[in-house]
Design an enzyme around this catalytic site. Structure first.
Site, PDB file in Angstrom:
ATOM      1  N   TYR A 266      -7.549  -0.629  35.973  1.00  0.00           N
ATOM      2  CA  TYR A 266      -9.016  -0.592  35.982  1.00  0.00           C
ATOM      3  C   TYR A 266      -9.592  -1.994  35.861  1.00  0.00           C
ATOM      4  O   TYR A 266      -9.099  -2.815  35.085  1.00  0.00           O
ATOM      5  CB  TYR A 266      -9.535   0.239  34.811  1.00  0.00           C
ATOM      6  CG  TYR A 266      -9.338   1.730  34.979  1.00  0.00           C
ATOM      7  CD1 TYR A 266      -9.978   2.420  36.007  1.00  0.00           C
ATOM      8  CD2 TYR A 266      -8.532   2.429  34.103  1.00  0.00           C
ATOM      9  CE1 TYR A 266      -9.810   3.794  36.146  1.00  0.00           C
ATOM     10  CE2 TYR A 266      -8.369   3.802  34.234  1.00  0.00           C
ATOM     11  CZ  TYR A 266      -9.007   4.476  35.263  1.00  0.00           C
ATOM     12  OH  TYR A 266      -8.849   5.832  35.393  1.00  0.00           O
TER      13      TYR A 266
ATOM     14  N   LYS B  15      -2.607   5.974   0.919  1.00  0.00           N
ATOM     15  CA  LYS B  15      -3.910   6.398   1.435  1.00  0.00           C
ATOM     16  C   LYS B  15      -3.858   6.458   2.960  1.00  0.00           C
ATOM     17  O   LYS B  15      -2.902   5.951   3.564  1.00  0.00           O
ATOM     18  CB  LYS B  15      -4.997   5.432   0.960  1.00  0.00           C
ATOM     19  CG  LYS B  15      -4.820   4.001   1.449  1.00  0.00           C
ATOM     20  CD  LYS B  15      -5.736   3.053   0.705  1.00  0.00           C
ATOM     21  CE  LYS B  15      -5.594   1.631   1.234  1.00  0.00           C
ATOM     22  NZ  LYS B  15      -6.269   0.670   0.345  1.00  0.00           N
TER      23      LYS B  15
ATOM     24  N   ARG C 127     -16.887  -5.007  -3.882  1.00  0.00           N
ATOM     25  CA  ARG C 127     -16.825  -3.699  -3.239  1.00  0.00           C
ATOM     26  C   ARG C 127     -16.992  -2.672  -4.356  1.00  0.00           C
ATOM     27  O   ARG C 127     -18.080  -2.174  -4.552  1.00  0.00           O
ATOM     28  CB  ARG C 127     -15.479  -3.573  -2.505  1.00  0.00           C
ATOM     29  CG  ARG C 127     -15.556  -2.905  -1.175  1.00  0.00           C
ATOM     30  CD  ARG C 127     -14.275  -3.030  -0.381  1.00  0.00           C
ATOM     31  NE  ARG C 127     -13.056  -2.753  -1.150  1.00  0.00           N
ATOM     32  CZ  ARG C 127     -11.843  -2.630  -0.617  1.00  0.00           C
ATOM     33  NH1 ARG C 127     -11.692  -2.761   0.690  1.00  0.00           N
ATOM     34  NH2 ARG C 127     -10.798  -2.379  -1.353  1.00  0.00           N
TER      35      ARG C 127
ATOM     36  N   MET D 191      -6.198   5.305  29.368  1.00  0.00           N
ATOM     37  CA  MET D 191      -6.118   6.359  28.355  1.00  0.00           C
ATOM     38  C   MET D 191      -4.679   6.781  28.064  1.00  0.00           C
ATOM     39  O   MET D 191      -4.289   6.960  26.910  1.00  0.00           O
ATOM     40  CB  MET D 191      -6.941   7.577  28.791  1.00  0.00           C
ATOM     41  CG  MET D 191      -6.990   8.661  27.723  1.00  0.00           C
ATOM     42  SD  MET D 191      -7.884  10.129  28.236  1.00  0.00           S
ATOM     43  CE  MET D 191      -9.573   9.585  28.128  1.00  0.00           C
TER      44      MET D 191
HETATM   45  C1  PLP Z   1      -5.347  -0.222  -0.136  1.00  0.00           C
HETATM   46  C2  PLP Z   1      -5.290  -0.740  -1.519  1.00  0.00           C
HETATM   47  C3  PLP Z   1      -4.135  -1.378  -1.984  1.00  0.00           C
HETATM   48  C4  PLP Z   1      -2.952  -1.683  -1.088  1.00  0.00           C
HETATM   49  O1  PLP Z   1      -3.282  -2.792  -0.270  1.00  0.00           O
HETATM   50  P1  PLP Z   1      -2.214  -3.436   0.730  1.00  0.00           P
HETATM   51  O2  PLP Z   1      -2.895  -4.641   1.242  1.00  0.00           O
HETATM   52  O3  PLP Z   1      -1.985  -2.418   1.801  1.00  0.00           O
HETATM   53  O4  PLP Z   1      -0.999  -3.694  -0.069  1.00  0.00           O
HETATM   54  C5  PLP Z   1      -4.103  -1.754  -3.308  1.00  0.00           C
HETATM   55  N1  PLP Z   1      -5.156  -1.531  -4.129  1.00  0.00           N
HETATM   56  C6  PLP Z   1      -6.285  -0.937  -3.710  1.00  0.00           C
HETATM   57  C7  PLP Z   1      -7.407  -0.741  -4.660  1.00  0.00           C
HETATM   58  C8  PLP Z   1      -6.395  -0.534  -2.391  1.00  0.00           C
HETATM   59  O5  PLP Z   1      -7.523   0.058  -1.974  1.00  0.00           O
END
Ligand code: PLP
Length: 373
Positions: free
Chosen positions: A256, A35, A130, A304
């Site tokens: 800065y 993802k 969630r 930046m």
């Molecule tokens: C992102 C995610 C994972 C992977 O989590 P990590 O901590 O990066 O290993 C696994 N299951 C779900 C449902 C997730 O959203």
């Protein structure tokens, strides 16, 4: 010459880390979680390194489409399932498996027209609060789904909130197990932290593990264990060069807001990397950086396009010296050097996850093939 900042993606590290996930959960199948554009690494770039996975898990249909364009024919799982009824058309067309975590997603399936029934992962909320059905509503959802001609196999999943810490997974695991003990279907529970810390138990491991962060070489429970302790290698190196040097006197300041004040005559190296590249602006003085493989502390606010370091411990460094923001540094006296993204993140009050996802599109990226192939 282009600006000297670049990210390197190490395919051999991805392959190695995937194997670490397999070793930690023997016999389980592995979803490589890609993802957020493979945690900022780029789906197309990591593909060669992760294609030995049993499937890919992500959330965006557009990202799933990119995997199909790479000719990935195996399983793809949408971790958040569908966002509206029309998404099911894409699931049918691209052969995507999808999580089901609320009633409307079942309603959409019930009126979906498809030639091929869908494989779904029914999600239980065991305390993360969630996504997912509460344990007492889970069986009913399973019965509804199983009765649909649009649905093929129903697998069962949950997600742990504390696999990386002292609260652990015991309570959530027990809830999950009790609520689906007599239901058929494959199980998937473990993210990276649970895979590394808890998947020695076959029951916790289930049929599919879902490692994300560990594939990219960041430790899910840093600082309790660092990546090296887990046998993980960084999949990304962010590197640049020194583009300017200033000699300043005691009492003079850098950058800065004049945050950094020299206490003695000091050489300051200016690095081509700033917050517009995704380096965290809130990195405090002292955040580690490697210059020619030697650790030096950040000195002054990140701006930046640039950041500054104190070169007192790197007397030979100057304009053109190689700078490692995180990942693999140049070898020093024949020994490889390393700066873990987790250590940098900790100085900045965040996690490796956030830093790798934030590398900005203007950073040039090259993929490093194994053995320079
Ligand atoms: C992102 C995610 C994972 C992977 O989590 P990590 O901590 O990066 O290993 C696994 N299951 C779900 C449902 C997730 O959203």
């Amino acid at each position: 010459m282009p600006r000297p900042l670049e990210a390197l993606i190490h395919l051999d590290a991805l392959q190695h880390n995937l194997q670490r996930a397999r070793d930690a959960a023997p016999d389980a199948q592995v979803w490589a979680v890609v993802k957020a554009n493979a945690y900022g690494h780029g789906i197309e770039r990591v593909y060669e390194g992760l294609r030995a996975a049993d499937g890919f898990a992500l959330l965006d249909i557009a990202e799933a489409e990119r995997l199909r364009k790479l000719d990935w024919r195996g399983p793809i799982l949408l971790l958040e399932g569908t966002f509206e009824a029309r998404d099911l058309e894409w699931c049918s067309r691209l052969n995507l498996w999808h999580a089901v975590h609320h009633e409307a997603q079942i309603d959409w399936l019930a009126i979906h027209k498809t030639e091929w029934p869908h494989r779904v992962f029914l999600k239980m909320n065991t305390g993360m609060n969630r996504l997912g059905f509460r344990p007492e509503a889970f069986r009913n959802a399973w019965v509804r789904l199983s009765a649909l001609t649009q649905v093929d196999e129903v697998s069962l999943m949950t997600h742990f909130s504390d696999a990386d810490g002292p609260r652990g997974i015991e309570r959530q695991w027990a809830l999950f197990n009790a609520a689906c003990a007599d239901l058929p279907g494959e199980r998937s529970l473990c993210n990276s932290a649970a895979t590394l810390r808890h998947a020695a138990s076959t029951q916790v491991r289930g049929d599919w593990v879902r490692p994300g962060i560990m594939l990219y070489g960041s430790s899910p429970d840093y600082p309790e264990h660092d990546a090296t302790a887990w046998g993980l290698r960084p999949a990304m190196t962010l590197r640049s060069r020194i583009i300017g040097v200033q000699h300043i006197e005691a009492g003079e300041t850098v950058g800065y807001g004049s945050r950094y004040t020299a206490t003695q005559p000091t050489r300051i190296g200016v690095v081509a990397c700033g917050y517009a590249d995704g380096y965290p602006r809130h990195a405090p003085d002292g955040t580690p950086v490697l210059v020619d493989g030697v650790r030096v502390p950040m000195a002054g606010r990140v701006s930046m396009d640039m950041l500054s370091v104190d070169l007192s411990h790197a007397p030979n460094a100057g304009v053109g010296s190689e700078v490692t923001l995180w990942g693999e540094g140049p070898a020093v006296e024949g020994r490889p050097t390393l700066l873990s993204i987790d250590e940098v993140a900790r100085h900045c009050g965040t996690l490796g996850y956030e830093l790798m996802c934030a590398v900005s599109p203007r950073v040039a990226v090259s993929v490093v093939h194994p053995h320079g192939a």
